[in-house]
Design a protein around this motif. Structure first.
Motif, PDB file in Angstrom:
ATOM      1  N   TYR A  79      36.027  43.008  42.537  1.00  0.00           N
ATOM      2  CA  TYR A  79      35.176  43.252  41.364  1.00  0.00           C
ATOM      3  C   TYR A  79      36.027  43.419  40.103  1.00  0.00           C
ATOM      4  CZ  TYR A  79      32.632  45.726  37.790  1.00  0.00           C
ATOM      5  OH  TYR A  79      32.118  46.096  36.559  1.00  0.00           O
ATOM      6  N   TYR A  82      37.949  40.007  39.266  1.00  0.00           N
ATOM      7  CA  TYR A  82      37.086  39.001  38.646  1.00  0.00           C
ATOM      8  C   TYR A  82      36.563  39.470  37.290  1.00  0.00           C
ATOM      9  CZ  TYR A  82      37.009  36.464  43.094  1.00  0.00           C
ATOM     10  OH  TYR A  82      37.358  35.757  44.221  1.00  0.00           O
ATOM     11  N   SER A  83      36.346  40.762  37.143  1.00  0.00           N
ATOM     12  CA  SER A  83      35.864  41.293  35.871  1.00  0.00           C
ATOM     13  C   SER A  83      36.888  41.086  34.765  1.00  0.00           C
ATOM     14  CB  SER A  83      35.544  42.789  36.000  1.00  0.00           C
ATOM     15  OG  SER A  83      34.405  42.999  36.783  1.00  0.00           O
ATOM     16  N   SER A  86      37.025  37.343  33.956  1.00  0.00           N
ATOM     17  CA  SER A  86      35.805  36.919  33.264  1.00  0.00           C
ATOM     18  C   SER A  86      35.758  37.456  31.842  1.00  0.00           C
ATOM     19  CB  SER A  86      34.566  37.384  34.032  1.00  0.00           C
ATOM     20  OG  SER A  86      34.545  36.832  35.333  1.00  0.00           O
ATOM     21  N   ALA A 119      29.818  38.823  32.630  1.00  0.00           N
ATOM     22  CA  ALA A 119      29.719  38.263  33.984  1.00  0.00           C
ATOM     23  C   ALA A 119      28.572  38.963  34.707  1.00  0.00           C
ATOM     24  CB  ALA A 119      31.025  38.424  34.749  1.00  0.00           C
ATOM     25  N   GLN A 121      26.776  38.489  37.166  1.00  0.00           N
ATOM     26  CA  GLN A 121      26.657  38.438  38.622  1.00  0.00           C
ATOM     27  C   GLN A 121      27.512  39.472  39.338  1.00  0.00           C
ATOM     28  OE1 GLN A 121      28.650  36.559  36.886  1.00  0.00           O
ATOM     29  NE2 GLN A 121      30.537  36.228  38.033  1.00  0.00           N
ATOM     30  N   LEU A 122      28.503  40.033  38.659  1.00  0.00           N
ATOM     31  CA  LEU A 122      29.489  40.866  39.346  1.00  0.00           C
ATOM     32  C   LEU A 122      28.966  42.235  39.790  1.00  0.00           C
ATOM     33  CD1 LEU A 122      32.766  40.058  37.366  1.00  0.00           C
ATOM     34  CD2 LEU A 122      32.033  39.205  39.600  1.00  0.00           C
ATOM     35  N   LEU A 125      28.855  43.081  43.681  1.00  0.00           N
ATOM     36  CA  LEU A 125      29.975  43.493  44.524  1.00  0.00           C
ATOM     37  C   LEU A 125      30.029  45.007  44.727  1.00  0.00           C
ATOM     38  CD1 LEU A 125      32.730  41.010  43.278  1.00  0.00           C
ATOM     39  CD2 LEU A 125      31.128  40.765  45.172  1.00  0.00           C
ATOM     40  N   CYS A 282      30.791  33.829  43.652  1.00  0.00           N
ATOM     41  CA  CYS A 282      30.289  34.955  42.868  1.00  0.00           C
ATOM     42  C   CYS A 282      31.280  35.342  41.783  1.00  0.00           C
ATOM     43  CB  CYS A 282      30.023  36.151  43.786  1.00  0.00           C
ATOM     44  SG  CYS A 282      29.441  37.635  42.933  1.00  0.00           S
ATOM     45  N   GLY A 283      32.547  35.448  42.146  1.00  0.00           N
ATOM     46  CA  GLY A 283      33.555  35.902  41.198  1.00  0.00           C
ATOM     47  C   GLY A 283      33.774  34.963  40.035  1.00  0.00           C
TER      48      GLY A 283
END
Length: 336
Positions: A79, A82-83, A86, A119, A121-122, A125, A282-283
């Motif tokens: 999380y 990717y955060s 992003s 983001a 979608q994150l 997670l 997802c990421g």
């Protein structure tokens, strides 16, 4: 049984394809009203479907501490990774002023569902992490699956009736804690029925085809919005909040409606591969969408999504690009 549905390294092809479909619908859902009728349709069931599938893969018997450590590594660490990626792409592409960064960093730290603009979608997670933690605790003390479902149904009901607005519509706690108490129902349902569910739909008998056909007809009804009249009438009778709880059955029907498509798509290697790498999808969703717009912009084009057909084509192209990227990364890793 067809080889399509058999296990390979303990994977079941059509279930992987179902995971791919769920991720595909997530990508569509984040396009908003530009996706046309698909936008309203996917929000009827796509998020519960993801938690349901996650429950299918939950391994019982592990100690709570071990489960928390593994889930933290698989969900919370990615999380933040990717955060940060992003957020960097988002800030550079939209040329965000430095003054906006504190608010964006606050969104990153709080991880509130529907409040991560860079983001969206994150949130899933950390929410899934707490779903697994809560479920592990429940399962530690409650062994009977019927009692487990009673516990998680109670949890869902509390998140619907106690707040002013159901948590499914108006979440507010960091790391999806309130959403976890809502979606744990779907995770638990996937866990409790996984054996019978997968075994039953592995077959293509008359009964299975009849059920999936009827569920598919209901899905078409929902897609074209023909269910609204009956849904509104039901809401007036039982009330809006109770309707959220009652809608769990139609949601499950929509899950089943996806199974024939999943079985067809399971014959495509790229679909199975992406279905087994949904964390990657997802990421990188926000990064992929932003980068795609940037690339076609360099070529002098713009992205115009006007209806359902364009939406499906656009997301399919994105998925194909991500498949090529991910498979290339894995191929290079295998060489070293």
């Amino acid at each position: 049984m067809s080889a399509t549905y058999q296990k390979q390294n303990e994977r079941i092809y059509w279930v992987d394809a179902l995971r791919f479909i769920a991720m595909f619908l997530v990508y569509i859902g984040h396009l908003g009203s530009a996706a046309g009728r698909i936008y309203g349709f996917v929000y009827l069931f796509h998020v519960p479907l993801f938690f349901f599938i996650s429950g299918l893969f939950y391994k019982e018997g592990a100690k709570i501490v071990a489960t928390i450590k593994i889930s933290f590594t698989k969900l919370i660490v990615p999380y933040f990774y990717y955060s940060i990626l992003s957020l960097g792409v988002y800030a550079l592409f939209l040329q965000k002023d430095v003054s906006t960064l504190p608010a964006l960093l606050t969104q990153l730290v709080e991880a509130k569902r529907n409040f991560i603009e860079y983001a969206p979608q994150l949130w899933f997670l950390p929410c899934l992490f707490f779903v697994i933690v809560f479920f592990s605790i429940i399962q530690r003390f409650v062994k009977n699956k019927v009692f487990i479902m009673v516990a998680v149904t109670t949890s869902m009901a509390l998140t619907i009736f106690i707040p002013q607005n159901p948590v499914s519509y108006s979440p507010g706690l960091p790391y999806g804690l309130d959403s976890a108490l809502y979606y744990i129902f779907w995770f638990a349902l996937g866990f409790c029925i996984k054996g019978g569910f997968i075994t039953y739909f592995n077959h293509n008998g008359v009964a299975q085809k009849t059920i999936t056909t009827l569920c598919g007809a209901f899905a078409l009804l929902c897609f074209f919005g023909l269910h609204h009249h009956y849904a509104n009438a039901l809401t007036e009778v039982i009330g809006g909040k109770a309707y959220v709880l009652v809608w769990t059955l139609p949601t499950l029907i929509l899950f089943v409606a996806c199974i024939p498509l999943a079985k067809q798509l399971a014959n495509i290697n790229a679909v199975r591969y992406l279905g087994s790498n949904t964390l990657f999808l997802c990421g990188y969703e926000a990064i992929a969408k932003t980068s795609f717009v940037a690339f076609i912009g360099i070529a002098g084009h713009s992205l115009n999504i006007g209806d359902e057909y364009y939406t499906v084509v656009y997301i399919s192209v994105l998925m194909f690009i991500l498949y090529k990227v991910k498979s290339s990364i894995d191929l290079n890793k295998s060489k070293y």
